[in-house]
Design a protein around this motif. Sequence first.
Motif, PDB file in Angstrom:
ATOM      1  N   LEU A   1       0.864  -1.175   0.000  1.00  0.00           N
ATOM      2  CA  LEU A   1       0.000   0.000   0.000  1.00  0.00           C
ATOM      3  C   LEU A   1       0.903   1.228   0.000  1.00  0.00           C
ATOM      4  CD1 LEU A   1      -2.739   1.466   0.365  1.00  0.00           C
ATOM      5  CD2 LEU A   1      -2.366   1.261   2.832  1.00  0.00           C
ATOM      6  N   ARG A   2       0.731   2.096  -0.992  1.00  0.00           N
ATOM      7  CA  ARG A   2       1.561   3.295  -1.128  1.00  0.00           C
ATOM      8  C   ARG A   2       0.790   4.524  -0.653  1.00  0.00           C
ATOM      9  NH1 ARG A   2       4.159   2.896  -7.036  1.00  0.00           N
ATOM     10  NH2 ARG A   2       4.813   4.958  -6.384  1.00  0.00           N
ATOM     11  N   PHE A   3       1.500   5.457  -0.037  1.00  0.00           N
ATOM     12  CA  PHE A   3       0.855   6.660   0.490  1.00  0.00           C
ATOM     13  C   PHE A   3       1.881   7.774   0.627  1.00  0.00           C
ATOM     14  CE2 PHE A   3       2.240   3.927   3.876  1.00  0.00           C
ATOM     15  CZ  PHE A   3       2.954   4.775   4.701  1.00  0.00           C
TER      16      PHE A   3
ATOM     17  N   ALA B   1      -2.717   8.102  10.400  1.00  0.00           N
ATOM     18  CA  ALA B   1      -3.235   9.111   9.486  1.00  0.00           C
ATOM     19  C   ALA B   1      -2.122   9.567   8.552  1.00  0.00           C
ATOM     20  CB  ALA B   1      -3.794  10.289  10.280  1.00  0.00           C
ATOM     21  N   VAL B   2      -2.446   9.662   7.265  1.00  0.00           N
ATOM     22  CA  VAL B   2      -1.494  10.078   6.243  1.00  0.00           C
ATOM     23  C   VAL B   2      -2.120  11.195   5.408  1.00  0.00           C
ATOM     24  CG1 VAL B   2      -0.357   7.823   6.167  1.00  0.00           C
ATOM     25  CG2 VAL B   2      -2.237   8.296   4.598  1.00  0.00           C
ATOM     26  N   ALA B   3      -1.319  11.842   4.587  1.00  0.00           N
ATOM     27  CA  ALA B   3      -1.818  12.949   3.771  1.00  0.00           C
ATOM     28  C   ALA B   3      -2.640  12.461   2.589  1.00  0.00           C
ATOM     29  CB  ALA B   3      -0.663  13.816   3.291  1.00  0.00           C
ATOM     30  N   GLU B   4      -2.164  11.392   1.930  1.00  0.00           N
ATOM     31  CA  GLU B   4      -2.830  10.930   0.710  1.00  0.00           C
ATOM     32  C   GLU B   4      -2.467   9.479   0.434  1.00  0.00           C
ATOM     33  OE1 GLU B   4      -2.564  11.901  -4.084  1.00  0.00           O
ATOM     34  OE2 GLU B   4      -1.681  13.298  -2.660  1.00  0.00           O
ATOM     35  N   LEU B   5      -3.447   8.721  -0.022  1.00  0.00           N
ATOM     36  CA  LEU B   5      -3.193   7.353  -0.465  1.00  0.00           C
ATOM     37  C   LEU B   5      -2.847   7.397  -1.944  1.00  0.00           C
ATOM     38  CD1 LEU B   5      -6.284   5.730   1.249  1.00  0.00           C
ATOM     39  CD2 LEU B   5      -3.909   5.604   2.019  1.00  0.00           C
TER      40      LEU B   5
END
Length: 190
Positions: free
Chosen positions: A40-42, A126-130
């Motif tokens: 999974l990249r983010f 929590a991340v900025a963008e998937l």
Amino acid sequence: MVSNSEFLTDPGQDQLHPQLQLENSPGQGNEIGLLCELHLRFYLPSGQEFAFPATGVREVIEVSPDRITQIPNTSPLLLGTLNLRGRLIWVADLGQFLGETTPLNTDCSEIPIIVIEDQDMILGLAVAELSGIDWLYQEHIVPLNHVPDHQAEFLRGAYVFDIEKDIEKEKKYLQLLDQVAILQSARWSE
């Protein structure tokens, strides 16, 4: 919402980056599992791209910031708690955990959260963008030599691939994180 089992059964998801596609589709040979692993990249708020092995990702959700309950007197790494189908889980800012100075934007309509687990431990990051999921060849994973000390224990290496820029090819490094090391880190108790 994407559950862990969907990561492992949807080979069409690897269409995001042609550089990372397999010559054989997953399931067309027993050697596929030995040659590559689904990730999974983010992106974090700084714009750096990272990836987790999909096998340690329980699910991916996007929630409104008002669903995360802030808890006073806790670590600044923690955004709060979230009720995930009746189970209360902590949600952390992964960028802050990894030492980034750019905080996560919580003034948006939805925050992407990667729920990771190992045994009985579960945590929302929590991340900025998937950016998607991709099959990554294990032979393209290399150790990272020049990483900040505060990130080194959480990195498994980097996936190297070529991107074409004008006429020349340029190497890109996708940093691979170890979710078990993140879950078991002593930083959560600081």
